[in-house]
Scaffold this active site. Structure first.
Site, PDB file in Angstrom:
ATOM      1  N   ASP A 172       0.870  -1.180   0.000  1.00 27.98           N
ATOM      2  CA  ASP A 172       0.000   0.000   0.000  1.00 27.98           C
ATOM      3  C   ASP A 172       0.904   1.226   0.000  1.00 27.98           C
ATOM      4  O   ASP A 172       2.108   1.137   0.284  1.00 27.98           O
ATOM      5  CB  ASP A 172      -0.892  -0.001   1.248  1.00 27.98           C
ATOM      6  CG  ASP A 172      -1.796   1.231   1.312  1.00 27.98           C
ATOM      7  OD1 ASP A 172      -2.221   1.722   0.247  1.00 27.98           O
ATOM      8  OD2 ASP A 172      -2.070   1.714   2.423  1.00 27.98           O
ATOM      9  N   SER A 173       0.306   2.375  -0.255  1.00 30.65           N
ATOM     10  CA  SER A 173       1.069   3.618  -0.178  1.00 30.65           C
ATOM     11  C   SER A 173       1.466   3.913   1.269  1.00 30.65           C
ATOM     12  O   SER A 173       2.296   4.777   1.505  1.00 30.65           O
ATOM     13  CB  SER A 173       0.221   4.759  -0.718  1.00 30.65           C
ATOM     14  OG  SER A 173      -0.978   4.825   0.016  1.00 30.65           O
TER      15      SER A 173
ATOM     16  N   CYS B 175      -4.156  -1.014  -2.243  1.00 31.74           N
ATOM     17  CA  CYS B 175      -4.236   0.440  -2.341  1.00 31.74           C
ATOM     18  C   CYS B 175      -5.161   0.745  -3.516  1.00 31.74           C
ATOM     19  O   CYS B 175      -4.926   0.277  -4.636  1.00 31.74           O
ATOM     20  CB  CYS B 175      -2.839   1.001  -2.600  1.00 31.74           C
ATOM     21  SG  CYS B 175      -2.798   2.764  -2.961  1.00 31.74           S
TER      22      CYS B 175
ATOM     23  N   GLU C 194      -3.400   9.090   8.932  1.00 31.71           N
ATOM     24  CA  GLU C 194      -1.954   8.933   9.141  1.00 31.71           C
ATOM     25  C   GLU C 194      -1.474   9.689  10.392  1.00 31.71           C
ATOM     26  O   GLU C 194      -0.393   9.422  10.891  1.00 31.71           O
ATOM     27  CB  GLU C 194      -1.175   9.394   7.898  1.00 31.71           C
ATOM     28  CG  GLU C 194      -1.468   8.580   6.640  1.00 31.71           C
ATOM     29  CD  GLU C 194      -0.488   7.431   6.381  1.00 31.71           C
ATOM     30  OE1 GLU C 194       0.643   7.495   6.855  1.00 31.71           O
ATOM     31  OE2 GLU C 194      -0.894   6.465   5.703  1.00 31.71           O
TER      32      GLU C 194
ATOM     33  N   CYS D 103     -10.967   3.540  -0.432  1.00 30.79           N
ATOM     34  CA  CYS D 103      -9.607   3.890  -0.031  1.00 30.79           C
ATOM     35  C   CYS D 103      -9.293   3.040   1.189  1.00 30.79           C
ATOM     36  O   CYS D 103     -10.129   2.925   2.098  1.00 30.79           O
ATOM     37  CB  CYS D 103      -9.547   5.375   0.323  1.00 30.79           C
ATOM     38  SG  CYS D 103      -7.979   5.847   1.082  1.00 30.79           S
TER      39      CYS D 103
ATOM     40  N   HIS E 102      -7.547   3.463   3.672  1.00 32.94           N
ATOM     41  CA  HIS E 102      -7.491   4.150   4.966  1.00 32.94           C
ATOM     42  C   HIS E 102      -8.878   4.354   5.588  1.00 32.94           C
ATOM     43  O   HIS E 102      -8.998   4.502   6.800  1.00 32.94           O
ATOM     44  CB  HIS E 102      -6.856   5.530   4.816  1.00 32.94           C
ATOM     45  CG  HIS E 102      -5.373   5.521   4.635  1.00 32.94           C
ATOM     46  ND1 HIS E 102      -4.747   4.872   3.597  1.00 32.94           N
ATOM     47  CD2 HIS E 102      -4.383   6.091   5.368  1.00 32.94           C
ATOM     48  CE1 HIS E 102      -3.437   5.054   3.693  1.00 32.94           C
ATOM     49  NE2 HIS E 102      -3.195   5.783   4.759  1.00 32.94           N
TER      50      HIS E 102
HETATM   51  N1  DGL Z   1      -3.887   3.738   0.048  1.00 35.12           N
HETATM   52  C1  DGL Z   1      -4.504   4.807  -0.706  1.00 35.12           C
HETATM   53  C2  DGL Z   1      -5.764   4.311  -1.346  1.00 35.12           C
HETATM   54  O1  DGL Z   1      -6.307   3.289  -0.985  1.00 35.12           O
HETATM   55  C3  DGL Z   1      -4.812   5.989   0.156  1.00 35.12           C
HETATM   56  C4  DGL Z   1      -3.611   6.748   0.628  1.00 35.12           C
HETATM   57  C5  DGL Z   1      -2.888   7.501  -0.453  1.00 35.12           C
HETATM   58  O2  DGL Z   1      -3.445   8.438  -1.042  1.00 35.12           O
HETATM   59  O3  DGL Z   1      -1.766   7.149  -0.693  1.00 35.12           O
HETATM   60  O4  DGL Z   1      -6.238   4.957  -2.249  1.00 35.12           O
END
Ligand code: DGL
Length: 270
Positions: free
Chosen positions: A10-11, A73, A152, A186, A188
């Site tokens: 993931d990011s 992600c 975050e 998303c 998160h």
């Molecule tokens: N993990 C990203 C997503 O699911 C969200 C966080 C980001 O923007 O990097 O879109």
């Protein structure tokens, strides 16, 4: 039988919500997780940058002799899935299709809301997939860029008044559309479930792709007889591109694990 680990990335930290479901559904599988917190968010970056980052993430995971890649992600799934598939010869599972499917299964009045990062919403990936599954469904999309930095910031921000006010600002328009299902597009956002739910009210079912993505992983393992041995003692490895001190409390809060071994890596090398 295949005891090699599953690679998940993931990011940042949100993908741990997907890892959690995978672990619950397939307790014998070893997992390698990479969270690119040092370069997050992806959701406000250009397509070229997201593709470059995700290919580096994938190259790092491939060093661990993984048997499958899970793109945990939404932004990476929406913008770079095809590129990833071109570059690997292991199965790839993403999160958009599972999330869209869950939303379609859940709606009764055929009005679905989708929230995500600006990149995911602008790609219209959810909308297209939902319409592909049932073109009579109306889709109302909304980018919620402040949700990611809020998550975050740490667990103490997930349910406070600031979170509630931001959610109210973003979600009022969707509430007015009388949707009965809201896709949390998303990774998160499940962590903000309480505030999102309190703004949307009881009549709106919140769906996340995490569980359906885990089911998609299992289906592929079953079909290809790639499950780990019943006697396999699973190993979980966590890597981050940011500080380990930041990663650990999140990991504990999301996974309810006390001792977590995490290593910081330099992703730019891959
Ligand atoms: N993990 C990203 C997503 O699911 C969200 C966080 C980001 O923007 O990097 O879109």
């Amino acid at each position: 039988m295949d005891n090699r680990p599953i690679g998940i990335f993931d990011s940042g930290l949100g993908g741990l919500t997907v890892l959690k479901e995978i672990r619950a559904l397939m307790p014998k599988e070893s997992l390698v997780y990479f969270g690119d917190s040092g370069r997050a968010p992806y959701g406000t970056k250009s397509r070229e940058t997201v593709i470059k980052y995700t290919l580096q993430d994938v190259r790092f995971l491939l060093k661990h002799d993984i048997k499958m890649i899970v793109v945990a992600c939404n932004t990476a799934s929406a913008l770079s899935l095809e590129k990833i598939k071109e570059n690997v010869d292991v199965p790839v599972v993403e999160v958009i299709k599972p999330g869209a499917l869950t939303g379609v299964k859940s709606t009764r009045n055929k009005k679905i809301g989708v929230i995500g990062t600006p990149a995911t919403i602008n790609s219209r990936a959810y909308e297209k997939e939902i319409k592909r599954l049932d073109e009579s469904i109306q889709v109302f999309s909304k980018a919620c860029p402040l949700f990611v930095p809020l998550v975050e910031e740490g667990p103490e921000w997930w349910e406070n008044e600031v979170a509630y006010k931001i959610a109210l600002e973003y979600l009022s328009s969707l509430r007015n559309e009388k949707i009965d299902t809201l896709v949390l597009g998303c990774t998160h956002y499940p962590l903000l479930q309480k505030v999102i739910s309190s703004v949307m009210g009881d009549g709106v079912n919140l769906v996340s792709s995490a569980y359906e993505a885990a089911k998609a992983v299992k289906k592929i393992l079953d079909k290809n007889e790639m499950n780990s041995d019943e006697k396999n003692k699973p190993i979980y490895k966590y890597y981050t591109s940011d500080s380990v001190e930041k990663f650990k409390p999140f990991c504990s809060a999301i996974l309810n694990d006390e001792i977590i071994s995490v290593e910081k890596i330099d992703i730019e090398k891959y």
